[in-house]
Design an enzyme around this catalytic site. Sequence first.
Site, PDB file in Angstrom:
ATOM      1  N   ASN A 166       0.827  -1.217   0.000  1.00  0.00           N
ATOM      2  CA  ASN A 166       0.000   0.000   0.000  1.00  0.00           C
ATOM      3  C   ASN A 166       0.858   1.263   0.000  1.00  0.00           C
ATOM      4  O   ASN A 166       0.712   2.139   0.872  1.00  0.00           O
ATOM      5  CB  ASN A 166      -0.893   0.010   1.250  1.00  0.00           C
ATOM      6  CG  ASN A 166      -2.306  -0.469   0.944  1.00  0.00           C
ATOM      7  OD1 ASN A 166      -2.798  -0.309  -0.168  1.00  0.00           O
ATOM      8  ND2 ASN A 166      -2.964  -1.042   1.943  1.00  0.00           N
ATOM      9  N   ASP A 254      -8.006  -3.095  -1.010  1.00  0.00           N
ATOM     10  CA  ASP A 254      -8.310  -3.636   0.333  1.00  0.00           C
ATOM     11  C   ASP A 254      -9.401  -4.699   0.239  1.00  0.00           C
ATOM     12  O   ASP A 254      -9.370  -5.719   0.943  1.00  0.00           O
ATOM     13  CB  ASP A 254      -8.782  -2.519   1.282  1.00  0.00           C
ATOM     14  CG  ASP A 254      -7.794  -1.364   1.349  1.00  0.00           C
ATOM     15  OD1 ASP A 254      -6.589  -1.601   1.217  1.00  0.00           O
ATOM     16  OD2 ASP A 254      -8.253  -0.215   1.529  1.00  0.00           O
ATOM     17  N   ASP A 290     -14.624   4.399   0.110  1.00  0.00           N
ATOM     18  CA  ASP A 290     -13.522   3.443   0.252  1.00  0.00           C
ATOM     19  C   ASP A 290     -13.988   2.048   0.654  1.00  0.00           C
ATOM     20  O   ASP A 290     -13.302   1.067   0.399  1.00  0.00           O
ATOM     21  CB  ASP A 290     -12.527   3.927   1.319  1.00  0.00           C
ATOM     22  CG  ASP A 290     -11.927   5.285   0.980  1.00  0.00           C
ATOM     23  OD1 ASP A 290     -12.386   5.914   0.006  1.00  0.00           O
ATOM     24  OD2 ASP A 290     -11.012   5.716   1.700  1.00  0.00           O
TER      25      ASP A 290
END
Length: 312
Positions: A166, A254, A290
């Site tokens: 990430n 994610d 998100d």
Amino acid sequence: NKRIATIGDAMVVFNPSKTGPLRFVPSFERAVGGAELNFAIGVTRLDMEAKWISCIGDDEFGKLIYNFARGEGIDVSHVLRTPHIPTSIYFKEIREDGAGKSFYYRNPSPLLELTEDCIDESVLDDVDLLHISGVYLAVCKHNIQVALKLIALAQAKNIPISFDPNLRLKLWTIEDARAVYEKVYPSINLLLTGQDEFELLFEGRTVKDVQESYKIDEIIVKKGEQGATVYTTTEQHDREAFSIRAIDTVGAGDAFDAAYVYSYLNGYDIPERLRLANGAGALVAMIKGDNEGLPSLQELRQFIGDEKLIER
Ligand code: ADP
Ligand code: KDG
């Protein structure tokens, strides 16, 4: 049910009301984000249990995040609150093609108050996998020490470790990231990385070479709308992405990680893991936010075509 643990910052996210450069965006919608919290939400929606270790501000935004995480059913018993540092926030810019840019207000992050001493030896006692992400390693200098303590605890208990670099070059330099990640790679079982990220981190080295030098069981390369590839020590599996219209791709990685780890811990074969993970990534990319698109197991099965959808 399988149980994972992860550690990281969470933020209040301000999603823009329209696409394009931030200075022309007149209003925002408030939501919640943070790579590791997104991951924890992802696995919880897939019927696993997640322990999220963190520190947030003892302020209104901290309360919002805490309630949000609790509402998702995440174990928040290891979430500290500090009166000294405000909860992190970030503003998101979204381009026409769904790609995002982040503008952080997290210097320092409340994680500055979560030191090695806050980590209880028993924190991983009931856990089946530890997930570490590079965002956590980037936000405070001492986080590498905390992460290495957790990694040592996991290894002592034979708990597998997944790692997503990430890479966030607004938080640190590529050189700093490389040096810190070097300390993590030898301990991990799964490396879940974006393709461009892999190239930035390993500068032309092949996956085979990286896999052999750090003894990583599986390297999973995420390739956005091209899908993903898994490399084990002996095999390679490619799977194309689902064909969708991307609205906001932040958090897709994610989601992918959560579904991959879910299917890994539940013993699915690699082609099936890739199908579920690509499905979860696509579902998040199709919605603004998100983690709003993170699917339940049933929603994921319906999306990838295993179950018929009855909407009336
Ligand atoms: P990361 O943010 O970790 O670099 P990616 O952007 O590669 O992750 O996205 C993770 C996964 O989400 C991809 O491997 C794919 O399965 C899915 N995904 C992301 N963007 C798209 C897209 N435009 N179309 C279909 N699937 C997508
Ligand atoms: O992976 C999604 C994250 O990037 C987002 O939720 C915010 O944690 C975040 C970060 O630091 O960019």
